[in-house]
Design an enzyme around this catalytic site. Structure first.
Site, PDB file in Angstrom:
ATOM      1  N   GLU A 140       0.864  -1.184   0.000  1.00 30.93           N
ATOM      2  CA  GLU A 140       0.000   0.000   0.000  1.00 30.93           C
ATOM      3  C   GLU A 140       0.898   1.232   0.000  1.00 30.93           C
ATOM      4  OE1 GLU A 140      -3.515  -0.267   2.131  1.00 30.93           O
ATOM      5  OE2 GLU A 140      -3.943   1.886   2.087  1.00 30.93           O
ATOM      6  N   ARG A 141       0.652   2.132  -0.946  1.00 31.72           N
ATOM      7  CA  ARG A 141       1.484   3.326  -1.109  1.00 31.72           C
ATOM      8  C   ARG A 141       2.953   2.959  -1.301  1.00 31.72           C
ATOM      9  NH1 ARG A 141      -2.928   5.898  -2.423  1.00 31.72           N
ATOM     10  NH2 ARG A 141      -4.478   5.799  -0.783  1.00 31.72           N
ATOM     11  N   GLU A 266     -10.830   4.179   8.690  1.00 30.55           N
ATOM     12  CA  GLU A 266     -10.895   3.853   7.264  1.00 30.55           C
ATOM     13  C   GLU A 266     -11.323   2.400   7.029  1.00 30.55           C
ATOM     14  OE1 GLU A 266      -7.006   5.070   5.765  1.00 30.55           O
ATOM     15  OE2 GLU A 266      -7.728   7.117   5.483  1.00 30.55           O
ATOM     16  N   ARG A 299      -2.810   3.250  16.832  1.00 32.01           N
ATOM     17  CA  ARG A 299      -2.738   4.480  16.034  1.00 32.01           C
ATOM     18  C   ARG A 299      -3.879   5.452  16.354  1.00 32.01           C
ATOM     19  NH1 ARG A 299      -2.809   3.960  10.327  1.00 32.01           N
ATOM     20  NH2 ARG A 299      -1.005   5.214   9.815  1.00 32.01           N
ATOM     21  N   LYS A 340       0.293  10.644  13.938  1.00 32.49           N
ATOM     22  CA  LYS A 340       0.927  11.166  12.726  1.00 32.49           C
ATOM     23  C   LYS A 340       1.502  12.550  12.995  1.00 32.49           C
ATOM     24  CE  LYS A 340      -1.404   8.488   9.173  1.00 32.49           C
ATOM     25  NZ  LYS A 340      -2.048   8.432   7.847  1.00 32.49           N
ATOM     26  N   ASP A 345      -2.748  14.158   7.088  1.00 33.69           N
ATOM     27  CA  ASP A 345      -2.216  12.915   6.555  1.00 33.69           C
ATOM     28  C   ASP A 345      -0.981  13.154   5.691  1.00 33.69           C
ATOM     29  OD1 ASP A 345      -2.004  10.279   5.953  1.00 33.69           O
ATOM     30  OD2 ASP A 345      -3.634  10.231   4.503  1.00 33.69           O
ATOM     31  N   GLU A 367       4.610   9.479  14.125  1.00 33.83           N
ATOM     32  CA  GLU A 367       4.652   8.701  12.886  1.00 33.83           C
ATOM     33  C   GLU A 367       4.875   9.623  11.691  1.00 33.83           C
ATOM     34  OE1 GLU A 367       1.051   6.448  12.160  1.00 33.83           O
ATOM     35  OE2 GLU A 367       1.721   5.761  10.197  1.00 33.83           O
ATOM     36  N   GLU A 373       3.927   9.338  -0.424  1.00 34.59           N
ATOM     37  CA  GLU A 373       2.570   9.280  -0.976  1.00 34.59           C
ATOM     38  C   GLU A 373       2.119  10.630  -1.532  1.00 34.59           C
ATOM     39  OE1 GLU A 373      -0.260   7.863   1.872  1.00 34.59           O
ATOM     40  OE2 GLU A 373      -1.989   8.246   0.575  1.00 34.59           O
ATOM     41  N   TRP A 512     -13.896  12.856   2.275  1.00 35.06           N
ATOM     42  CA  TRP A 512     -12.687  12.632   3.068  1.00 35.06           C
ATOM     43  C   TRP A 512     -12.315  13.771   4.005  1.00 35.06           C
ATOM     44  CZ3 TRP A 512     -10.904   7.775   3.091  1.00 35.06           C
ATOM     45  CH2 TRP A 512     -11.329   6.940   2.051  1.00 35.06           C
TER      46      TRP A 512
HETATM   47  O1  GCW Z   1      -4.498   8.285   4.045  1.00 27.94           O
HETATM   48  C1  GCW Z   1      -3.881   7.196   4.209  1.00 27.94           C
HETATM   49  C2  GCW Z   1      -3.344   6.461   3.053  1.00 27.94           C
HETATM   50  C3  GCW Z   1      -3.780   5.036   3.268  1.00 27.94           C
HETATM   51  C4  GCW Z   1      -3.232   4.573   4.614  1.00 27.94           C
HETATM   52  C5  GCW Z   1      -3.733   5.521   5.710  1.00 27.94           C
HETATM   53  C6  GCW Z   1      -3.170   5.198   7.074  1.00 27.94           C
HETATM   54  C7  GCW Z   1      -2.576   2.396   5.312  1.00 27.94           C
HETATM   55  O2  GCW Z   1      -3.811   6.998   1.861  1.00 27.94           O
HETATM   56  O3  GCW Z   1      -3.289   4.269   2.218  1.00 27.94           O
HETATM   57  O4  GCW Z   1      -3.588   3.265   4.891  1.00 27.94           O
HETATM   58  O5  GCW Z   1      -3.347   6.809   5.402  1.00 27.94           O
HETATM   59  O6  GCW Z   1      -2.217   5.839   7.471  1.00 27.94           O
HETATM   60  O7  GCW Z   1      -3.695   4.325   7.730  1.00 27.94           O
END
Ligand code: GCW
Length: 650
Positions: A140-141, A266, A299, A340, A345, A367, A373, A512
């Site tokens: 992923e990414r 998500e 998280r 984060k 994000d 994080e 990305e 979003w």
């Molecule tokens: O916004 C996002 C990314 C997702 C990612 C998510 C996260 C792993 O686009 O791909 O999923 O952050 O950090 O959980």
């Protein structure tokens, strides 16, 4: 596919000695530290034989003494080096290993055995990489090929994994999460017997290099793996299931450090489905891993991702703080909340997350995302390490002895940017993020220019022109990227889903929560106390600074405020003029960097030269799109011309 050794290539020194003697006791002779030193010496001093202990010690010998000194901290080391003898002591085998890597680095940089002393211990106790690898080998990414941990649903432990562990240990990484926080497909079975043998093997390999292995479990595993009808963290059957599962897993894999969990975010399962909260979920797992010294990293990336764009009151930026502050003090002490770096994000510029320093009774870690990305996906050069340094050095102005983010956290993680590409990171230049990240967490005071030079020299060799050009590219790259994409803290004007290339309204009417709200008069989101109130989540001193457009730093203005295009920044420019200038200048900088790279033809390895050149070509193509689309977008909306009369398409 083969792989590069990156900064561990160990180039030959100008040294003609006949013997390199490594002296240490039997236990250390079996350690990774000894192996690393031996391997490196064979390549760096090819005329010499490398011996373990020796009676002969003459002018043609170089002696290296390794020892463990338990009075040092486990990861601490001391080096005393001279032109014929070096002593490396560490607080544990891992400390010695770090000392060996530091010695090799200094020796490579000096081009020979030099006299120096160095004492170091890591600035951050927990220095992690989070891989978003899926069992089916996609990432992923991921922008550098496929997973090298998972090949077709199997866990791989092979030469590449060994090289990975060596590279990571050489920059001080001591914790690695191997699978995606979105636990999909067969990865849900990481907790079952299917993977146990390989996890044990991988754990053993990592342990040798001072790295703890972590996995992301499926929060719903009692159902998906255990066959129960619930994953309620307060249900006795569920608790019992996790206890049994962890007993088996941690006994089999002694080097398992614990779990990283993305819950109720998500679409991932979590405690909310059962009317429980994050503390209930995290503590239940923490108690299951506690007997084995395990840690649960939970998280805080939790927000409503089904927002209505018409709703002007809900603010995604607020959600981390709003969800977790009420839980401060409720988490067990082997739970760490992973926050984060910013509230949204991994945008190119965000304010520092307001949870840092605010959660006084909870362990927190930061994080970051090395996988670029939102910052050019490893096609554009964007060296993130200075930004990470600045965020860690940010004073939260909470009432604390040391209010900097680096001291309010108990560790740092970053989403990895590696894959099975030959060069690991898609672009050779993106490896500077991986290298610099590790080095920074070990030594938070490290100078960025020195770091860029160091990496360039270890990667490309001694050619001064190469080092100078690469350094200039790295140091200017983040600002250039910010300028030609989304300056002033706007964020998000990228194409939806894959997040590459410009699309100013791509997310504007979506669910979003990532809006710029640009209209013909104004742009930005009012997150002050008269808007969403987000600015009030900071300590009073920062709340005041961010709360008013007059005191808010320019680079974050449109994150915190909605202002007319004619609003004057603290720099004296109007917002609209800044937008135009930044896009033209950012693009010019990208052109300049491409030129600096082109000038290195014949000075760097041809394959590397070609790979990076192709990426620069793409960076310029894409940067031009960003420049022209964003400028045109704002020109059409505002009707205000560029003062300098440059070409804007209409
Ligand atoms: O916004 C996002 C990314 C997702 C990612 C998510 C996260 C792993 O686009 O791909 O999923 O952050 O950090 O959980």
């Amino acid at each position: 596919m083969g792989f590069s050794k990156l900064w561990l290539e160990h180039k030959k020194l100008a040294d003609t000695r006949k013997r390199v003697i490594i002296s240490c006791d039997h236990t250390l002779k079996d350690s990774a530290a000894f192996d690393e030193l031996k391997t490196a010496m064979r390549t760096m001093v090819p005329d010499a034989i490398v011996l373990w202990k020796s009676e002969v010690f003459d002018d043609d010998s170089y002696l290296i003494v390794l020892s463990v000194h338990p009075e040092l901290e486990a990861e601490e080391y001391n080096i005393a080096a001279s032109s014929n003898i070096t002593e490396i002591c560490g607080g544990s085998e891992t400390g010695v290993l770090y000392g060996v890597f530091a010695f090799l680095r200094q020796t490579a940089l000096a081009g020979g055995f030099a006299s120096f002393t160095e004492s170091a211990k890591p600035s951050q106790p927990l220095r992690m990489l989070n891989h978003w690898d899926n069992a089916d080998s996609t990432i992923e990414r991921g922008y550098s090929g496929k997973s090298f941990f998972f090949v077709d649903d199997e866990l791989a432990v092979n030469e590449r994994t060994v090289m990975y562990a060596r590279l990571m240990a050489s920059v001080g990484i001591n914790g690695v999460v191997i699978n995606n926080v979105n636990v999909r497909g067969k990865a849900k079975r990481l907790l079952a017997d299917d993977y146990a043998d390989r996890l044990e093997e991988l754990g053993g390999l990592f342990g040798r290099y001072g790295i703890k292995l972590f996995i992301c479990p499926d929060f719903a595993a009692p159902i998906t793996v255990g066959g129960l009808d619930s994953a309620d963290p307060l249900d006795d059957k569920v608790i019992e299931w996790w206890n049994g599962c962890c007993k088996k897993l941690f006994t089999k894999v002694p080097n398992l450090g614990g779990f990283l969990v993305k819950a109720d975010s998500e679409g991932q399962p979590g405690p909310f489905a059962y009317g429980r909260d994050h503390a209930d979920g995290a503590n239940m797992l923490a108690r299951a891993v506690r007997p084995y010294g395990g840690t649960v990293i939970w998280r805080c990336f939790v927000y409503n991702c089904t927002q209505d764009w018409r709703d002007l009151n809900t603010d995604r930026a607020r959600s981390g703080y709003d969800n977790f502050i009420p839980l401060d003090g409720r988490f067990d002490d082997n739970v760490i909340l992973q926050v984060k770096n910013g509230p949204m994000d991994f945008q190119v510029r965000e304010p520092v997350h307001p949870l840092f320093g605010a959660m006084k009774h909870t362990k927190i870690m930061a994080e970051f995302q090395l996988a670029q990305e939102y910052t050019g996906q490893q096609k554009h050069v964007c060296w993130l390490v200075p930004m990470i340094r600045d965020i860690l050095a940010f004073g939260t102005r909470h009432d604390l002895d040391d209010d900097r983010v680096s001291s309010v956290v108990c560790g740092v993680a970053a989403v990895a940017n590696t894959g099975d590409d030959y060069c690991w990171t898609g672009s050779e230049l993106a490896a500077a993020n991986l290298y610099g990240y590790g080095r920074l967490l070990f030594c938070e005071d490290i100078d960025m220019e020195q770091l860029a030079e160091e990496w360039a020299q270890l990667t490309f060799g001694e050619d001064e022109q190469v080092i100078a050009n690469v350094k200039e590219i790295l140091l200017g790259s983040h600002k250039a990227y910010e300028d030609y994409t989304v300056p002033l803290g706007m964020g998000w004007m990228c194409k939806p889903n894959h997040h590459y290339g410009p699309d100013p309204w791509g997310y504007e009417f979506d669910r979003w929560g990532t809006y710029n709200r640009a209209d013909r008069d104004s742009v930005g989101v009012d997150r002050s106390m008269s808007g969403t109130g987000y600015s009030g989540q900071y300590s009073p001193a920062w709340a005041e600074v961010y709360g008013s457009p007059d005191s808010c730093p320019d680079e974050l203005l449109l994150f915190f405020h909605r202002v007319p295009y004619t609003h004057r920044l603290r720099s004296g420019k109007t917002v609209i003029q800044h937008i135009y200038d930044a896009h033209f200048e950012g693009y010019e900088k990208a052109e300049h960097f491409a030129k600096l790279w082109a000038d290195l033809e014949g000075r760097v390895d041809e394959q590397i030269f070609k790979n990076v050149s192709a990426r620069f070509e793409e960076q310029l193509r894409c940067a031009k799109e960003w420049r022209d689309i964003v400028n045109t977008f704002f020109h059409r909306l505002s009707g205000i011309d560029d003062e300098k009369g440059r070409k804007i398409y209409n």
